[in-house]
Design a protein around this motif. Structure first.
Motif, short mmCIF file in Angstrom:
data_model
loop_
_atom_site.label_atom_id
_atom_site.label_comp_id
_atom_site.label_asym_id
_atom_site.label_seq_id
_atom_site.Cartn_x
_atom_site.Cartn_y
_atom_site.Cartn_z
N PRO A 138 -20.49 -61.68 -18.99
CA PRO A 138 -21.52 -60.70 -19.24
C PRO A 138 -22.09 -59.92 -17.82
CG PRO A 138 -22.07 -62.55 -20.48
CD PRO A 138 -21.19 -63.12 -19.43
N GLY A 139 -22.26 -61.10 -17.00
CA GLY A 139 -22.76 -60.27 -15.49
C GLY A 139 -21.64 -59.53 -14.85
N THR A 140 -20.40 -59.65 -14.69
CA THR A 140 -19.53 -58.94 -14.14
C THR A 140 -19.23 -57.88 -14.89
OG1 THR A 140 -17.85 -60.17 -14.86
CG2 THR A 140 -18.34 -60.72 -12.55
N LEU A 141 -19.32 -58.10 -16.19
CA LEU A 141 -19.03 -56.90 -17.24
C LEU A 141 -20.09 -55.88 -17.27
CD1 LEU A 141 -17.37 -55.68 -19.58
CD2 LEU A 141 -18.62 -57.11 -21.04
N THR A 142 -21.21 -56.26 -16.98
CA THR A 142 -22.29 -55.34 -16.66
C THR A 142 -22.17 -54.39 -15.69
OG1 THR A 142 -23.88 -56.92 -17.99
CG2 THR A 142 -24.89 -55.04 -16.82
#
Length: 307
Positions: free
Chosen positions: A204-208
């Protein structure tokens, strides 16, 4: 001393001869699209002076990463499809698992960095050269490798130290960490919780970062006065977003989902999506569709054929 398992059995992708032949042909074609495509990106961006920009620097590193990531499992998978040998040694399994997850994590961080680069280039073009200096680009790349190592090293070491003294069969085509934890003959709750926390940070971090960057890019594109310019920009962004969506959706559903352990046939299909399909498309969507890259490739071919 409790370890009695000396090798693991990987059931692979198919259980029938005809299906194995079909999958072998598909993976051979995919692998020989991945390798030349990425090697072309690396060589073209190295030898052409007008491609010595931050964007192509990131693409060159991304291409190198894709080659190494795919090569962690593809040769052994092709070999197992072609022969009756479905086993992998204990050290070989651990090495494959370590490099697969380490390089896969690097891929996610590289995709986020490339989206940030495009965000600065499109949304803040006047500041691009001042922000994306050679030193800063190198720091971003090294950070991707270093952070990936720091995140994946602890659970990898903990997994390698586990005892394996019972079943040794994995319903997969590479050594998957969730299946390894299931086969261990000791409690693996701590490692599973640690892996889940790390995956929550990474995916979720890199996707955000990627989603926000492309969101800002799309907003900027909407303000382009020329309809032809908007159409061209949307064509490029839509292709990038398709690859990002397929990659992240398959990764997230495979590794972050309600209490359901691995080992299903659907897990192998999802793994094929993010480990083969997107890797096959990436060099052509991110690089070889680019006008400058196509021109450089054309010039290189003409130069080579002339010599």
């Amino acid at each position: 001393n409790r370890t009695t398992v000396v090798e693991f059995v990987l059931l692979g992708l198919a259980n029938s001869c005809h299906l194995e032949i079909t999958l072998f042909l598909f993976l051979v074609i995919a692998y020989f699209l991945i390798l030349p495509g990425n090697f072309s990106v690396i060589s073209i961006t190295l030898v052409n002076n007008f491609l010595q920009t931050p964007m192509y620097y990131f693409l060159r590193n991304f291409a190198l990463l894709e080659i190494t990531f795919t090569s962690t499992f593809m040769p052994s998978t092709l070999y197992s499809l072609l022969t009756e040998r479905k086993t992998i040694s204990l050290p070989g399994c651990f090495l494959q698992m370590m490099f697969f997850y380490y390089l896969g994590t690097c891929t996610l961080f590289h995709m986020a960095v490339m989206s940030l680069d495009r965000y600065v280039a499109i949304c803040h073009p006047l500041h691009y050269t001042a922000v994306m200096t050679n030193r800063f680009c190198l720091q971003l790349i090294l950070s991707c490798w270093a952070v990936s190592f720091l995140l994946m090293f602890p659970p990898t070491i903990m997994t390698v130290q586990l005892p394996f003294c019972g079943p040794n069969v994995m319903n997969h085509f590479y050594c998957d960490v969730s299946l390894l934890l299931q086969l261990s003959c000791t409690d693996t709750g701590l490692i599973e919780e640690l892996m889940f926390v790390i995956l929550i940070i990474i995916l979720p971090g890199t996707l955000t970062v990627t989603a926000v960057s492309y969101g800002c890019i799309i907003v900027t594109i909407l303000h382009i006065p020329s309809s032809a310019g908007r159409k061209k920009a949307f064509s490029t962004c839509s292709a990038h977003l398709i690859v990002v969506t397929v990659f992240y959706s398959s990764c997230i559903y495979r590794y972050i989902r309600p209490a359901q352990r691995g080992g299903q046939d659907s897990d192998k299909v999802l793994s094929l999506f993010f480990s083969v399909l997107t890797q096959m498309l990436n060099p052509y969507i991110y690089s070889l569709r680019n006008k400058q890259v196509k021109q450089a490739l054309k010039e290189s071919i003409l130069k080579f054929s002339g010599s």
